[in-house]
Design an enzyme around this catalytic site. Structure first.
Site, mmCIF file in Angstrom:
data_model
loop_
_atom_site.group_PDB
_atom_site.id
_atom_site.type_symbol
_atom_site.label_atom_id
_atom_site.label_comp_id
_atom_site.label_asym_id
_atom_site.label_seq_id
_atom_site.Cartn_x
_atom_site.Cartn_y
_atom_site.Cartn_z
ATOM 1 N N GLN A 67 3.740 -1.383 8.989
ATOM 2 C CA GLN A 67 5.088 -1.196 9.519
ATOM 3 C C GLN A 67 5.737 0.074 8.993
ATOM 4 O OE1 GLN A 67 7.159 -4.846 9.826
ATOM 5 N NE2 GLN A 67 9.085 -3.942 10.487
ATOM 6 N N ASP A 68 6.044 0.127 7.694
ATOM 7 C CA ASP A 68 6.555 1.367 7.117
ATOM 8 C C ASP A 68 6.020 1.502 5.700
ATOM 9 O OD1 ASP A 68 8.127 -0.652 6.060
ATOM 10 O OD2 ASP A 68 9.977 0.517 6.098
ATOM 11 N N PRO A 69 6.131 2.697 5.097
ATOM 12 C CA PRO A 69 5.516 2.920 3.784
ATOM 13 C C PRO A 69 6.155 2.066 2.690
ATOM 14 C CG PRO A 69 6.050 5.010 4.872
ATOM 15 C CD PRO A 69 6.727 3.928 5.652
#
Length: 241
Positions: A67-69
């Site tokens: 999804q995101d870092p």
């Protein structure tokens, strides 16, 4: 934005047009403003496109979507689920290792550095490629999702069959358009401790991926990780260098 972007050549050939769209100019403006206001962004700028740099388009055999870092200090380096050498393995990756052991008998690695997977053709792609330190999902809705949609479309359009591992509803929605008549789409709950017991454990995606690749005359992935990342890699990946 394209004048300052370093992008692997095979990806640049299919994604270069994205950098001429207004949304990428807006994204660049947003990131510059964030930095000017003293906000720390993860990963480093040279690692925004690390997943693409390590896995050229014509070598992609497996796609794993995140999804995101990670937003903690020293964690993110441009590959989903992966952390830098010397950083504690995050809970979701611990569960991925547990499933690997149950599926293929591979003992859990002592680190969370997944670069060897990427170099074999596993595209470890986050939907959003940056995040503000300490603020999960802080860069969602700024344009990265449109760019990574284009990445997935490019893989989907390749003639070579690819395995898509879609863990959790977010990844499954994002890649819903993938052509299942040509590619293998494997779905399961997210490996997070909150959902891993709802069907991620026991999904056997790693053996299923290799069986599919072998059936298409392609080399399987060696899911074993090196016991320790090379010291030179640890120095190169140091977050303050």
């Amino acid at each position: 934005m394209d004048a300052t972007i370093r992008l692997e050549e095979s990806w640049k050939a299919v994604l270069g047009g994205e950098f001429r769209h207004g949304y990428m100019a807006e994204l660049k403006r947003f990131l510059l403003e964030e930095k000017q206001q003293g906000r720390q962004i993860f990963p480093r700028g040279v690692e925004y496109f690390r997943a693409l740099d390590l896995t050229p388009l014509d070598r992609v055999r497996v796609v794993i979507l995140g999804q995101d870092p990670y937003h903690g200090d020293g964690q993110a380096h441009g590959l989903c689920f992966s952390v830098r050498p010397g950083v504690r393995t995050p809970p979701s990756l611990v569960n991925i290792y547990k499933e690997l052991q149950e599926d293929l008998g591979i003992p859990p690695a002592r680190h969370g550095f997944l670069e060897s997977w990427a170099r074999q053709g596993v595209l470890l792609l986050n939907s959003v490629l940056t995040v503000e330190r300490g603020r999960a999902a802080s860069h969602q809705g700024r344009g990265w999702e449109r760019f990574t949609d284009a990445v997935i479309r490019a893989v989907n359009e390749q003639a070579q069959p690819v395995v898509f591992m879609l863990w959790g509803s977010y990844a499954q929605r994002k890649a819903a358009f993938v052509d299942r008549s040509r590619h293998l789409v494997l779905t399961a709950p997210h490996p997070s401790p909150l959902s891993a017991h709802a069907g991620f454990f026991g999904c056997r995606h790693f053996s299923k991926a290799n069986a599919f690749l072998t059936s298409k005359g392609l080399d399987p992935i060696d899911w074993r990780l090196p016991e320790d990342p090379p010291l030179a890699v640890e120095r190169q990946m140091a977050p303050n260098c």
